[in-house]
Design an enzyme around this catalytic site. Structure first.
Site, PDB file in Angstrom:
ATOM      1  N   CYS A 131       0.840  -1.204   0.000  1.00  0.00           N
ATOM      2  CA  CYS A 131       0.000   0.000   0.000  1.00  0.00           C
ATOM      3  C   CYS A 131       0.874   1.254   0.000  1.00  0.00           C
ATOM      4  O   CYS A 131       1.483   1.557  -1.011  1.00  0.00           O
ATOM      5  CB  CYS A 131      -0.993  -0.057   1.151  1.00  0.00           C
ATOM      6  SG  CYS A 131      -2.490   0.891   0.810  1.00  0.00           S
ATOM      7  N   HIS A 163      -3.624  -5.095   0.564  1.00  0.00           N
ATOM      8  CA  HIS A 163      -3.050  -5.624   1.808  1.00  0.00           C
ATOM      9  C   HIS A 163      -3.117  -7.152   1.815  1.00  0.00           C
ATOM     10  O   HIS A 163      -4.068  -7.730   2.353  1.00  0.00           O
ATOM     11  CB  HIS A 163      -3.810  -5.060   3.014  1.00  0.00           C
ATOM     12  CG  HIS A 163      -3.535  -3.618   3.255  1.00  0.00           C
ATOM     13  ND1 HIS A 163      -2.467  -3.180   4.004  1.00  0.00           N
ATOM     14  CD2 HIS A 163      -4.166  -2.516   2.823  1.00  0.00           C
ATOM     15  CE1 HIS A 163      -2.459  -1.863   4.027  1.00  0.00           C
ATOM     16  NE2 HIS A 163      -3.481  -1.425   3.320  1.00  0.00           N
ATOM     17  N   GLU A 199      -1.583  -9.194   3.564  1.00  0.00           N
ATOM     18  CA  GLU A 199      -1.477  -9.758   4.917  1.00  0.00           C
ATOM     19  C   GLU A 199      -2.838 -10.083   5.522  1.00  0.00           C
ATOM     20  O   GLU A 199      -2.944 -10.926   6.409  1.00  0.00           O
ATOM     21  CB  GLU A 199      -0.689  -8.815   5.843  1.00  0.00           C
ATOM     22  CG  GLU A 199      -1.376  -7.520   6.262  1.00  0.00           C
ATOM     23  CD  GLU A 199      -1.216  -6.368   5.272  1.00  0.00           C
ATOM     24  OE1 GLU A 199      -0.980  -6.633   4.074  1.00  0.00           O
ATOM     25  OE2 GLU A 199      -1.357  -5.204   5.689  1.00  0.00           O
TER      26      GLU A 199
HETATM   27  N1  GLN Z   1      -1.959   6.654   2.943  1.00  0.00           N
HETATM   28  C1  GLN Z   1      -2.069   5.922   1.725  1.00  0.00           C
HETATM   29  C2  GLN Z   1      -3.418   6.121   1.062  1.00  0.00           C
HETATM   30  O1  GLN Z   1      -4.358   6.529   1.689  1.00  0.00           O
HETATM   31  C3  GLN Z   1      -1.782   4.451   1.930  1.00  0.00           C
HETATM   32  C4  GLN Z   1      -2.786   3.783   2.812  1.00  0.00           C
HETATM   33  C5  GLN Z   1      -2.299   2.456   3.307  1.00  0.00           C
HETATM   34  O2  GLN Z   1      -1.117   2.163   3.286  1.00  0.00           O
HETATM   35  N2  GLN Z   1      -3.207   1.650   3.816  1.00  0.00           N
HETATM   36  O3  GLN Z   1      -3.554   5.835  -0.105  1.00  0.00           O
END
Ligand code: GLN
Length: 544
Positions: free
Chosen positions: A382, A516, A518
């Site tokens: 992410c 994600h 995970e």
């Molecule tokens: N802050 C980033 C976004 O909002 C990544 C979010 C995250 O890593 N879950 O896109």
């Protein structure tokens, strides 16, 4: 009709009720029953989505896009049952619904009250979506005696009256502290806690007693006498060497057998614990070890990266290696190349996890550069993928490359998106709108390039579904610039507009993912990206 197990906690918080619920669910499942686990959170946030990870640990995201308590992660990892929006309720959500109805006039003429309106809403939540389930386990957050949890306790009390006899069971988790000066285990806190619960009209059927020292028979008998349960229903729950041994340990102490007895079930099949035996065998008998550096922001609290921590361990199980995780605060790297080399050189792989906000971002970008240049296995998740793209853009000469999350930039390699496609159609957001519940959330499909490294990791497939939680996206307008620098966009949203995966064919193992992974890894079904990442780390460990 499903049977209900209500799990409450007493004496102190942090007794591991979530893990206990997950373990009991896993044991019932191992006996062939269909289970689902739900969490009742008494706090007033509508969901934990806007809470700092320091408040409540990680926010766990479900396929259907709910931002939920991290305990749902335990439930899903231990049972393999995908959690849903309808498995987590908070006081905030209950009140939000009730107040919206009140404003609409749905209660016209009535006084809206905790009893019956709030308690009815809680009961409806517990009773909803029973499918063809055998058991629904409901964990109530907080500790008995909390003001906030009273409506939940009252709802349970009413349900216990309304459902059939032997259709509900109350499991109370308590603490039996050891007083070193006296050399004794003390049962009084458990007695008080059970009395408190009884004063709310709930008599526990099974007591799960967390203790650091074995509970002698005499103390079990004493607790049984004072707490109005039989001795076999006082289950000792000693600290476990790993969370993965908890289901086996509770089974040995007779928890599942006692729960079934409480329901009057006498013909239950013996549990098939082969998967848990295999998981613990892999965990406790590794044939090597690797050290992974996680360069993040919330490194002071491991619960902030709960699923990530577990997924790395699962990757270790897949390769039969022990995974040591070094949590590194990204901020210490900012403008400090010596510190970077000193901290990162001993590692076998580097992971930059998800995160929010600018703080530490330059340190994360520096870690990406280190991993790229030194050919150390890298996984960016992410925000970690976004940082990998910014690093690539900068090294391709776009010096001002940044994310609009960190303020205005002339080179928005990462930017906010206000429109995207879902299975239901076009989803829209306002750039300055509410922060709660407005991210790209939940499961989305990604299409993979069939010749890519990630496609091979996923077993050759070209379509995957993974969970998202982010507001910003890598800007597809930079695709050519980044690909010419060697960072290939190997996974995209089905409409081809949102980059989902980047990788470097010129590097031994370099992958960034916008989702994600995970969140979907299980001990008995490790996620392929984590299995592959740990395998690459193992390879690296043989080189250094
Ligand atoms: N802050 C980033 C976004 O909002 C990544 C979010 C995250 O890593 N879950 O896109």
């Amino acid at each position: 009709m499903a049977r209900y197990i209500f799990i409450t906690g007493g004496v102190v918080s942090s007794l591991g009720k979530g893990l206990m619920a997950a373990s009991l669910g896993a044991l019932l499942q191992a006996r062939g029953y269909k289970v689902r686990i739900r969490k009742f959170d008494p706090y007033l946030n509508v969901d934990p989505g806007t809470m700092s990870p320091y408040q409540h640990g990680e926010v766990y995201v479900t396929d259907d896009g709910a931002e939920t308590d991290l305990d749902l992660g335990h439930y899903e990892r231990f049972t393999g049952v995908s959690a849903r929006q309808s498995d987590n309720i908070t006081s905030g959500r209950v009140y939000q619904d009730i107040i919206a109805k009140e404003r609409r006039g749905d209660y016209l003429g009535a006084t809206v009250q905790v009893i019956p309106h709030v308690t009815d809403a809680i009961k409806n939540f517990a009773l909803a979506d029973q499918d063809d389930l055998d058991f629904i386990l409901c964990e109530i957050g907080g500790t008995v005696g909390d003001i906030e949890s009273l409506p939940f306790m009252e709802a349970i009390r009413q349900l216990r009256n309304e459902l059939e006899p032997q259709q509900t069971l109350s499991v109370h988790v308590t603490l039996v502290p050891y007083i070193a000066a006296a050399g004794e285990l003390k049962t009084k806190p458990t007695q008080h806690s059970v009395r408190e619960l009884a004063s709310l009209g709930i008599k526990p059927d099974v007591l799960l007693c967390r203790a650091e020292h074995p509970l002698p028979d005499s103390e079990r008998q004493k607790i049984a006498n004072f707490c109005n349960v039989r001795k076999q229903a006082v289950i000792p729950a000693l600290d476990a060497p790993s969370i993965y041994s908890v289901p086996l340990q509770y089974h040995q102490e007779g928890l599942d057998a006692e729960v079934l007895r409480g329901f009057g079930i006498t013909d239950a099949p013996e549990p098939d614990l082969a998967a848990w035996n295999d998981v613990t065998d892999r965990y406790f008998h590794p044939e090597g070890e690797v050290t992974i550096g996680v360069v993040g922001k919330y490194v002071g609290l491991q619960d902030a990266y709960k699923s990530l921590n577990e997924a790395l361990v699962h990757g270790g199980m897949a390769n039969r290696v022990k995974v040591n995780i070094k949590w590194i605060d990204a901020e210490v790297f900012e403008g400090n190349d010596e510190e970077i080399a000193a901290k990162l050189e001993p590692l076998h792989a580097i992971l930059v996890p998800g995160g929010f906000g600018e703080r530490g971002s330059e340190g994360k970008i520096a870690s990406v550069r280190f991993a790229r240049e030194r050919k150390v296995p890298f996984l960016g998740i992410c925000l970690g993928m976004q940082m990998a793209c910014i690093e690539a853009a900068r090294s391709a000469g776009h010096d001002a490359a940044s994310s609009t999350e960190f303020g205005h930039t002339d080179e928005p390699v990462v930017g906010i998106i206000t429109e995207w496609m879902t299975a239901e159609g076009l989803e829209k957001r306002e750039a300055g709108g509410d922060l709660g519940g407005t991210m790209r959330l939940g499961a989305y499909e990604a299409r993979l390039d069939g010749n890519s490294h990630v496609s091979a990791l996923y077993g050759g497939t070209t379509s995957i579904s993974e969970r998202h939680r982010h507001r910003y996206e890598v800007n597809v307008a930079y695709r050519d610039a980044l690909e010419s620098q060697g960072l290939i966009f190997s996974g995209m949203s089905p409409d081809g507009l949102l980059p989902e995966i980047v990788e470097r064919p010129d590097h031994p193992w370099f992958v960034g993912v916008q989702f994600h992974p995970e969140l979907k890894s299980k001990p008995f079904d490790p996620h392929p990206l984590f299995s592959g990442f740990i395998e690459a780390a193992l390879h690296q460990s043989r080189l250094v």
